[in-house]
Write a protein that holds these residues in place. Structure first.
Motif, PDB file in Angstrom:
ATOM      1  N   ASN A   1      28.823  76.530  25.173  1.00  0.00           N
ATOM      2  CA  ASN A   1      27.857  77.384  25.881  1.00  0.00           C
ATOM      3  C   ASN A   1      27.961  78.841  25.443  1.00  0.00           C
TER       4      ASN A   1
ATOM      5  N   PHE B   1      33.015  70.134  29.361  1.00  0.00           N
ATOM      6  CA  PHE B   1      33.612  69.115  28.505  1.00  0.00           C
ATOM      7  C   PHE B   1      33.833  67.818  29.263  1.00  0.00           C
TER       8      PHE B   1
ATOM      9  N   PHE C   1      25.734  65.660  26.919  1.00  0.00           N
ATOM     10  CA  PHE C   1      26.641  65.833  25.784  1.00  0.00           C
ATOM     11  C   PHE C   1      26.063  65.340  24.457  1.00  0.00           C
TER      12      PHE C   1
ATOM     13  N   SER D   1      26.909  67.832  21.821  1.00  0.00           N
ATOM     14  CA  SER D   1      28.255  68.376  21.950  1.00  0.00           C
ATOM     15  C   SER D   1      29.013  68.338  20.631  1.00  0.00           C
ATOM     16  N   GLU D   2      30.105  69.086  20.583  1.00  0.00           N
ATOM     17  CA  GLU D   2      31.021  69.052  19.461  1.00  0.00           C
ATOM     18  C   GLU D   2      32.246  68.235  19.841  1.00  0.00           C
TER      19      GLU D   2
ATOM     20  N   ASP E   1      34.703  65.826  24.084  1.00  0.00           N
ATOM     21  CA  ASP E   1      33.337  66.314  23.874  1.00  0.00           C
ATOM     22  C   ASP E   1      33.221  67.673  24.547  1.00  0.00           C
ATOM     23  N   ILE E   2      32.824  68.691  23.792  1.00  0.00           N
ATOM     24  CA  ILE E   2      32.760  70.035  24.368  1.00  0.00           C
ATOM     25  C   ILE E   2      31.391  70.679  24.174  1.00  0.00           C
ATOM     26  N   LEU E   3      31.002  71.465  25.173  1.00  0.00           N
ATOM     27  CA  LEU E   3      29.845  72.350  25.094  1.00  0.00           C
ATOM     28  C   LEU E   3      30.384  73.761  25.306  1.00  0.00           C
TER      29      LEU E   3
END
Length: 215
Positions: free
Chosen positions: A121, A131, A99, A102-103, A117-119
């Motif tokens: 993709n 996430f 992460f 990550s955003e 926290d997100i990916l």
């Protein structure tokens, strides 16, 4: 790495969950996600839960806050080839490297300052939306039912099937040391969940969810 939960997008308003009930799973509580435009149905196990997710408000899921998550694109998987799956990992040191890029996503239904926290993709739409929640080294406690008529108890392994030609090797490399999470190329978007180390030696295929359960 440990899985907290997996979601599968539905394009029938969550009706696929009825097949899980018929299969012998006890349904837990569902909820609406205010500001995100989605709703869910959930099935809880001793170490994990499975979430069926669908859009109920197209304007909310495409608003300024939520649009960056690409959840709207995920929900339209039948049209654009995105994976309908979301993979939530327990927030631990073993996930920190994954992460790093990550955003942050601050949903309306979380307290201020508790971001996900997100990916997304989005560069490789065959990969699951990935996430982790802000709860460090723990899963959020709940009192949901975890006993099921078919005897299933614990998730022991997860395998994501993906079409050939994707570019997710760097992502997959983060899971090389995780015996419980695998990725297999050359398949349509699919997920296989193994419960209880396959002790009953039974398999069910749920094509409406692109899901296989080994138990």
């Amino acid at each position: 790495m440990e899985i907290d939960h997996i979601f599968i997008f539905s394009n029938t308003g969550g009706k696929e969950a009825e097949r899980l009930v018929e299969f012998g799973l006890t349904e837990g509580s569902g909820r609406i996600h205010p500001g995100q435009g989605t709703r869910n149905r959930k099935f809880n196990f001793e170490n994990f839960f499975l979430e069926i997710l669908w859009v109920i408000n197209a304007s909310e899921i495409q608003n300024e806050t939520t649009a960056k998550t690409k959840l709207w694109e995920r929900s339209r998987f039948m049209e654009n080839g995105y994976s309908p799956f979301g993979l939530c990992l327990v927030n631990s040191k073993s996930t920190d490297k994954l992460f790093e890029q990550s955003e942050k996503y601050q949903p309306n239904y979380f307290p201020e300052g508790m971001a996900i926290d997100i990916l997304t993709n989005e560069k490789d739409r065959s990969l699951p939306w990935t996430f982790r929640l802000p709860y460090r080294n723990e899963k959020k406690t709940h009192s949901e039912p975890t006993k099921h008529p078919n005897g299933i108890r614990k998730l022991t392994r997860t395998e994501f099937g993906m079409p050939l030609g994707h570019n997710g090797k760097a992502f997959e490399n983060h899971f090389q040391s995780s015996a419980n999470i695998a990725f297999k190329n050359g398949l349509p978007n699919h997920v296989t969940l193994e419960f209880d180390a396959f002790e009953q030696q039974k398999t069910v295929h749920l094509e409406g969810l692109s899901l296989t359960i080994n138990y």
